[in-house]
Every structure is written in structure tokens, then in C-alpha cells.
Write a protein that holds these residues in place. Sequence first.
Motif, PDB file in Angstrom:
ATOM      1  N   GLU A  59      -6.174   8.160  -8.101  1.00 42.35           N
ATOM      2  CA  GLU A  59      -6.874   6.683  -7.107  1.00 42.35           C
ATOM      3  C   GLU A  59      -5.903   5.417  -7.063  1.00 42.35           C
ATOM      4  OE1 GLU A  59      -9.582   6.156  -9.994  1.00 42.35           O
ATOM      5  OE2 GLU A  59     -10.925   7.041  -9.253  1.00 42.35           O
ATOM      6  N   LEU A  92       2.602   7.641  -1.511  1.00 45.33           N
ATOM      7  CA  LEU A  92       1.010   8.037  -1.654  1.00 45.33           C
ATOM      8  C   LEU A  92       1.135   9.500  -2.486  1.00 45.33           C
ATOM      9  CD1 LEU A  92      -1.678   6.783  -2.160  1.00 45.33           C
ATOM     10  CD2 LEU A  92      -1.745   7.670   0.103  1.00 45.33           C
ATOM     11  N   ARG A 143      -4.732   0.874  -8.864  1.00 47.63           N
ATOM     12  CA  ARG A 143      -5.407   1.581  -7.665  1.00 47.63           C
ATOM     13  C   ARG A 143      -6.903   0.002  -7.659  1.00 47.63           C
ATOM     14  NH1 ARG A 143      -9.088   4.942 -12.322  1.00 47.63           N
ATOM     15  NH2 ARG A 143      -9.233   2.879 -13.830  1.00 47.63           N
ATOM     16  N   ASP A 144      -7.648   0.479  -6.625  1.00 48.02           N
ATOM     17  CA  ASP A 144      -8.800  -1.200  -6.739  1.00 48.02           C
ATOM     18  C   ASP A 144      -9.614  -0.713  -8.063  1.00 48.02           C
ATOM     19  OD1 ASP A 144      -8.996  -2.390  -3.968  1.00 48.02           O
ATOM     20  OD2 ASP A 144      -8.694   0.351  -3.647  1.00 48.02           O
ATOM     21  N   ARG A 189      -3.294   3.663  -5.193  1.00 44.82           N
ATOM     22  CA  ARG A 189      -3.292   3.036  -3.433  1.00 44.82           C
ATOM     23  C   ARG A 189      -1.734   2.068  -3.395  1.00 44.82           C
ATOM     24  NH1 ARG A 189      -5.861   6.860  -2.815  1.00 44.82           N
ATOM     25  NH2 ARG A 189      -8.197   6.461  -2.292  1.00 44.82           N
ATOM     26  N   TYR A 190      -1.586   1.686  -4.844  1.00 39.32           N
ATOM     27  CA  TYR A 190      -0.578   0.126  -4.859  1.00 39.32           C
ATOM     28  C   TYR A 190       0.427   0.245  -4.692  1.00 39.32           C
ATOM     29  CZ  TYR A 190      -5.093  -1.550  -3.042  1.00 39.32           C
ATOM     30  OH  TYR A 190      -6.162  -1.426  -1.565  1.00 39.32           O
ATOM     31  N   ALA A 232       1.202  -1.137   0.268  1.00 34.79           N
ATOM     32  CA  ALA A 232       0.403   0.252  -0.100  1.00 34.79           C
ATOM     33  C   ALA A 232       0.766   1.193  -0.245  1.00 34.79           C
ATOM     34  CB  ALA A 232      -0.579   0.009   1.342  1.00 34.79           C
ATOM     35  N   GLN A 238       1.963   4.950   1.113  1.00 36.07           N
ATOM     36  CA  GLN A 238       1.872   5.834   2.039  1.00 36.07           C
ATOM     37  C   GLN A 238       2.907   6.883   2.612  1.00 36.07           C
ATOM     38  OE1 GLN A 238       2.305   3.166   5.777  1.00 36.07           O
ATOM     39  NE2 GLN A 238       1.125   1.788   4.906  1.00 36.07           N
ATOM     40  N   HIS A 270      -0.243   9.870  -6.241  1.00 40.46           N
ATOM     41  CA  HIS A 270      -1.579  11.634  -6.662  1.00 40.46           C
ATOM     42  C   HIS A 270      -1.078  12.363  -7.311  1.00 40.46           C
ATOM     43  CE1 HIS A 270      -3.913   9.449  -3.042  1.00 40.46           C
ATOM     44  NE2 HIS A 270      -3.777   8.452  -4.121  1.00 40.46           N
ATOM     45  N   ARG A 312      -9.209  -9.011  -3.643  1.00 39.00           N
ATOM     46  CA  ARG A 312      -8.969  -8.039  -4.713  1.00 39.00           C
ATOM     47  C   ARG A 312      -8.850  -8.021  -5.817  1.00 39.00           C
ATOM     48  NH1 ARG A 312      -6.746  -2.995  -0.127  1.00 39.00           N
ATOM     49  NH2 ARG A 312      -7.938  -4.148   1.045  1.00 39.00           N
TER      50      ARG A 312
END
Length: 76
Positions: free
Chosen positions: A23, A14, A72-73, A25-26, A8, A10, A18, A49
Motif C-alpha cells: 500500500e 513505486l 500510505r494513506d 504511496r508516498y 507520490a 511513481q 510495492h 491527509r
Amino acid sequence: TFWCTVEALQGRELDTAHQRWAEARYKITMRKQPGITFQRKMRGTWNERTLDIVDVQDVGGSMRPEVVMIARDYEG
């Protein structure tokens, strides 16, 4: 199926992601696979996921070539 590391994003990493992909995330890190070219808009499954690949970066030298992907998800 390939072995990889999924982390993830962070903190500063992150924030940087962004700036290009809202979006993101990973971060997925894996060895290059002979004969396979990973591309944006591909999907992968991690645990329960489904992830959308938003960027692919080749890094590393000839000793240990790696591919780093930002994901991203999946919202399908």
C-alpha cells in the motif's frame, strides 16, 4: 510540526516499494530532528491527509543528515 518533502511514488520507485509494502504511496524526506526517533506505525498529517508511516530509513552524512519515510494513506 516539521518541514518535509512529500512525493507520490511513481514508476520504478513505486514498483520497488510495492515489493515490500503493497500500500506504499508516498516518500517523505526531512532532516533528522534532534531527540526524535521516527518509527514505523507513526502517523503524520500532510495537507488534508493522514499518512501511516510503513518504513523509516536514515540516509545522508554528517553534513546534511536526512530521514526518508515511506507512507500510505491512513484507513482508520
